[in-house]
Write a protein that holds these residues in place. Structure first.
Motif, PDB file in Angstrom:
ATOM      1  N   LEU A  34      55.053  -6.177 -81.707  1.00 32.27           N
ATOM      2  CA  LEU A  34      54.943  -6.459 -83.179  1.00 32.27           C
ATOM      3  C   LEU A  34      54.573  -5.077 -83.794  1.00 32.27           C
ATOM      4  N   LEU A  35      53.501  -4.407 -83.189  1.00 31.73           N
ATOM      5  CA  LEU A  35      52.635  -3.205 -83.559  1.00 31.73           C
ATOM      6  C   LEU A  35      53.803  -1.897 -83.158  1.00 31.73           C
ATOM      7  N   ALA A  36      54.378  -2.140 -82.108  1.00 32.50           N
ATOM      8  CA  ALA A  36      55.641  -0.981 -81.626  1.00 32.50           C
ATOM      9  C   ALA A  36      56.412  -1.053 -82.705  1.00 32.50           C
ATOM     10  N   ILE A  37      56.928  -2.246 -83.037  1.00 33.16           N
ATOM     11  CA  ILE A  37      58.149  -2.367 -84.000  1.00 33.16           C
ATOM     12  C   ILE A  37      57.746  -1.737 -85.416  1.00 33.16           C
ATOM     13  N   VAL A  38      56.516  -2.290 -85.867  1.00 34.63           N
ATOM     14  CA  VAL A  38      56.163  -1.779 -86.931  1.00 34.63           C
ATOM     15  C   VAL A  38      56.064  -0.069 -87.175  1.00 34.63           C
ATOM     16  N   THR A  39      55.373   0.238 -85.906  1.00 38.92           N
ATOM     17  CA  THR A  39      55.037   1.789 -86.026  1.00 38.92           C
ATOM     18  C   THR A  39      56.537   2.382 -85.791  1.00 38.92           C
ATOM     19  N   ILE A  40      57.530   1.917 -85.219  1.00 36.94           N
ATOM     20  CA  ILE A  40      58.881   2.666 -85.104  1.00 36.94           C
ATOM     21  C   ILE A  40      59.494   2.483 -86.250  1.00 36.94           C
ATOM     22  N   GLY A  41      59.304   1.186 -86.848  1.00 37.78           N
ATOM     23  CA  GLY A  41      59.905   1.278 -88.437  1.00 37.78           C
ATOM     24  C   GLY A  41      59.368   2.181 -89.377  1.00 37.78           C
ATOM     25  N   ALA A  42      58.088   2.249 -89.376  1.00 41.12           N
ATOM     26  CA  ALA A  42      57.526   3.045 -90.040  1.00 41.12           C
ATOM     27  C   ALA A  42      57.785   4.523 -90.127  1.00 41.12           C
ATOM     28  N   PHE A  43      57.997   5.126 -88.638  1.00 40.46           N
ATOM     29  CA  PHE A  43      58.304   6.335 -88.377  1.00 40.46           C
ATOM     30  C   PHE A  43      59.831   6.625 -88.882  1.00 40.46           C
ATOM     31  N   CYS A  44      60.820   5.737 -88.431  1.00 42.34           N
ATOM     32  CA  CYS A  44      62.100   5.828 -88.871  1.00 42.34           C
ATOM     33  C   CYS A  44      62.290   5.615 -90.300  1.00 42.34           C
ATOM     34  N   GLY A  45      61.612   4.768 -91.034  1.00 41.54           N
ATOM     35  CA  GLY A  45      61.838   4.753 -92.397  1.00 41.54           C
ATOM     36  C   GLY A  45      61.251   5.788 -93.139  1.00 41.54           C
ATOM     37  N   GLU A  46      60.290   6.609 -92.511  1.00 44.79           N
ATOM     38  CA  GLU A  46      59.510   7.482 -93.441  1.00 44.79           C
ATOM     39  C   GLU A  46      60.380   8.682 -93.923  1.00 44.79           C
ATOM     40  N   ALA A  47      60.534   8.881 -95.086  1.00 48.28           N
ATOM     41  CA  ALA A  47      61.378  10.038 -95.672  1.00 48.28           C
ATOM     42  C   ALA A  47      60.514  11.229 -95.874  1.00 48.28           C
ATOM     43  N   ARG A  48      61.202  12.315 -95.453  1.00 50.36           N
ATOM     44  CA  ARG A  48      60.344  13.409 -95.452  1.00 50.36           C
ATOM     45  C   ARG A  48      60.913  14.503 -96.199  1.00 50.36           C
ATOM     46  N   ALA A  49      60.123  15.355 -97.108  1.00 50.07           N
ATOM     47  CA  ALA A  49      60.770  16.150 -98.075  1.00 50.07           C
ATOM     48  C   ALA A  49      60.407  17.404 -97.604  1.00 50.07           C
ATOM     49  N   THR A  50      61.536  18.427 -97.842  1.00 57.05           N
ATOM     50  CA  THR A  50      61.187  19.812 -97.464  1.00 57.05           C
ATOM     51  C   THR A  50      60.969  20.572 -98.775  1.00 57.05           C
ATOM     52  N   VAL A  51      60.130  21.317 -99.030  1.00 55.67           N
ATOM     53  CA  VAL A  51      59.503  22.027-100.137  1.00 55.67           C
ATOM     54  C   VAL A  51      59.656  23.686 -99.883  1.00 55.67           C
ATOM     55  N   ALA A  52      60.320  24.392-100.353  1.00 53.92           N
ATOM     56  CA  ALA A  52      60.533  25.692 -99.982  1.00 53.92           C
ATOM     57  C   ALA A  52      60.353  26.378-101.480  1.00 53.92           C
ATOM     58  N   MET A  53      59.915  27.638-101.531  1.00 54.45           N
ATOM     59  CA  MET A  53      59.780  28.620-102.804  1.00 54.45           C
ATOM     60  C   MET A  53      60.868  29.544-102.557  1.00 54.45           C
ATOM     61  N   LEU A  54      61.664  29.513-103.739  1.00 53.23           N
ATOM     62  CA  LEU A  54      62.732  30.594-103.645  1.00 53.23           C
ATOM     63  C   LEU A  54      62.038  32.042-104.181  1.00 53.23           C
ATOM     64  N   GLN A  55      62.792  32.989-103.477  1.00 50.46           N
ATOM     65  CA  GLN A  55      62.238  34.686-103.959  1.00 50.46           C
ATOM     66  C   GLN A  55      62.674  34.879-105.154  1.00 50.46           C
ATOM     67  N   PRO A  56      61.545  35.175-105.840  1.00 52.68           N
ATOM     68  CA  PRO A  56      61.877  35.618-107.434  1.00 52.68           C
ATOM     69  C   PRO A  56      62.764  37.243-107.183  1.00 52.68           C
ATOM     70  N   ALA A  57      62.931  37.483-108.528  1.00 59.84           N
ATOM     71  CA  ALA A  57      63.668  38.610-108.671  1.00 59.84           C
ATOM     72  C   ALA A  57      62.476  39.774-108.214  1.00 59.84           C
ATOM     73  N   ARG A  58      63.309  40.745-107.709  1.00 59.30           N
ATOM     74  CA  ARG A  58      62.304  41.994-107.362  1.00 59.30           C
ATOM     75  C   ARG A  58      61.832  42.920-108.372  1.00 59.30           C
ATOM     76  N   VAL A  59      62.550  42.715-109.377  1.00 59.20           N
ATOM     77  CA  VAL A  59      61.938  43.652-110.773  1.00 59.20           C
ATOM     78  C   VAL A  59      61.776  42.604-111.664  1.00 59.20           C
ATOM     79  N   ALA A  60      60.710  42.407-112.436  1.00 60.71           N
ATOM     80  CA  ALA A  60      60.273  41.659-113.727  1.00 60.71           C
ATOM     81  C   ALA A  60      60.218  42.147-114.944  1.00 60.71           C
ATOM     82  N   ALA A  61      60.531  41.703-116.051  1.00 59.96           N
ATOM     83  CA  ALA A  61      59.900  42.286-117.237  1.00 59.96           C
ATOM     84  C   ALA A  61      58.661  41.770-117.585  1.00 59.96           C
ATOM     85  N   ALA A  62      57.578  42.683-118.074  1.00 58.92           N
ATOM     86  CA  ALA A  62      56.440  42.239-118.230  1.00 58.92           C
ATOM     87  C   ALA A  62      56.277  41.095-119.512  1.00 58.92           C
ATOM     88  N   ASN A  63      57.378  41.278-120.537  1.00 55.78           N
ATOM     89  CA  ASN A  63      57.172  40.483-121.429  1.00 55.78           C
ATOM     90  C   ASN A  63      57.801  39.215-121.211  1.00 55.78           C
TER      91      ASN A  63
END
Length: 445
Positions: A34-63
């Motif tokens: 039962l413990l193995a089933i729960v562990t495998i189920g939790a592992f398989c059911g865990e949804a993982r999110a990827t968070v990435a920062m997109l590169q901003p423009a190389r030149v920015a206006a100060a205002n």
């Protein structure tokens, strides 16, 4: 008979112990399963999110506010619910300012939680006004989430809005023609004008101090030809005024002070002295890209100023010259890949009382020819031709990034040099050095 009776009385007890042991073992196996089933189920059911920062423009206006875009994506085969923070923090580092934190607010209308289907992604923008102290190129380091830092040039000039808009259009362009059209809309050069690749007078790298950058190559190398010696060179330049508009071509906005020191170190002598050292301060105007374009070349840079060279000695060993100079630089081909650079330095001598015939051996032009790429090998050769006979010199330097040989943790370059002719140092400008090969390490090339 008593033996069999005793055995019969013992048989039920033995069977009961076996049954209890079997039951204990069964419960253990069941719990483990039962413990193995729960562990495998939790592992398989865990949804993982990827968070990435997109590169901003190389030149920015100060205002305009600093805007950071995070990309949330569901990479698993299950739906995902993620929590989006109301603020994120970054650290800004630029010019001589110490690193300072900045909190960016989440854009309006974005809920606290996002529900993403498998394979779905969502962009979330965070923004905050630029600090008043932010000038020039600013490094942005994320805090609390794993993302690469970004470099942004802050434009505070009168055309900051138009330049920032053109920069965004150039970065979003799908063809080179569209990128050139976007840059030409404000009369600016294509590519990164703040730290251009393959810059013939400096390196593309920038340190925390935005005013300071490399100038001539910096290296130390060792060789042997009759005696063992080393050649050491240090060089940097300092941008005196950091303009609000980094693409400005104004004189004061592009005025530099530079200092280069080149030493020949005699390692064969008992005390291992420096045989001669050339000290060269310079003051000059310099732009890496004049904005002049032609089908014949990709980019043209220009420098002009006055340089002093002396060896700091007195008496008959004293050497000293002053040289006003101009130096155009033409680059041909793809500046991000292998390309050719041709850069003649044309000068005239003022005050050569200690070495009046130096032009006989050195001439009036240093012709630098380079071929290679910013992130690969490079061969740079400086040619000189004296005004008499066949006096002159050849100075070749081959460099290759150590990171490509030993891994990304290594910086700098392996340096291989060859010199033949007159004038490797000021003291012996009129003595022939038949040849000298050296191997060493270079910080900048």
């Amino acid at each position: 008979m008593r033996f069999f009776a005793s055995l019969a009385r013992l048989a039920p007890d033995t069977s009961l112990q076996s049954q209890r042991a079997v039951q204990r073992n069964s419960r253990t196996v069941l719990l483990s399963t039962l413990l193995a089933i729960v562990t495998i189920g939790a592992f398989c059911g865990e949804a993982r999110a990827t968070v990435a920062m997109l590169q901003p423009a190389r030149v920015a206006a100060a205002n305009e506010p600093l805007q950071i875009t995070l990309l949330y994506s569901a990479d698993d085969a299950r739906a995902l619910t993620v929590t989006v923070p109301p603020t994120i923090r970054v650290t800004l580092t630029g010019a001589e300012e110490s690193p300072q934190p900045l909190d960016l607010q989440r854009e309006p209308g974005v809920p606290d939680t996002l529900h993403l289907r498998p394979g779905q992604f969502r962009k979330v923008r965070f923004s905050a006004p630029w600090p008043q102290s932010a000038r020039g190129e600013v490094r942005i380091d994320p805090v609390g989430f794993d993302a690469s830092p970004a470099l942004v040039a802050i434009n505070r000039g009168p055309q900051q809005d138009a330049i920032a808009q053109a920069e965004r259009a150039e970065s979003e362009a799908s063809t080179p023609a569209q990128a050139a059209e976007a840059a030409a809309a404000v009369g600016g050069p294509t590519g990164d004008a703040m730290s251009p690749p393959g810059d013939s007078l400096s390196t593309t790298g920038r340190g925390v101090l935005a005013h300071v950058s490399y100038y001539e190559p910096m290296y130390i190398a060792f060789g042997h030809n009759g005696d063992t010696n080393a050649r050491l060179q240090l060089s940097f330049k300092y941008r005196i005024l950091m303009p609000d508009d980094l693409r400005s071509k104004a004189f004061l906005d592009n005025l530099y002070f530079a200092y280069t020191q080149t030493s020949i170190w005699d390692l064969s002598a008992d005390s291992r002295p420096f045989r001669d050292t050339t000290y060269s301060p310079q003051l000059f105007y310099y732009v890496p890209d004049t904005g002049w374009h032609s089908p014949l070349f990709t980019r043209m840079g220009f420098a002009a100023g006055i340089a002093h060279e002396s060896n700091g000695k007195a008496g008959s060993d004293s050497r000293s010259i002053n040289m006003p100079f101009i130096r155009p630089t033409w680059e041909f081909g793809d500046l991000t890949g292998n390309h050719l650079t041709v850069s003649p330095k044309i000068y005239y001598y003022l005050g050569t009382s200690n070495n009046p015939d130096i032009a006989d051996y050195r001439g009036y032009v240093d012709l630098l020819v380079k071929y290679g790429s910013p992130d690969g090998w490079q061969l740079a050769t400086t040619l000189r031709k004296g005004t008499k006979h066949w006096y002159g010199s050849v100075d070749s330097q081959f460099t290759y990034p150590l990171a490509k040989l030993l891994g990304s943790k290594w910086g700098g370059y392996i340096w291989v040099g060859y010199f033949n002719g007159y004038g490797e140092d000021l003291l012996d400008y009129n003595n022939r050095q038949h040849w000298m090969a050296r191997v060493g390490y270079s910080i900048a090339r």
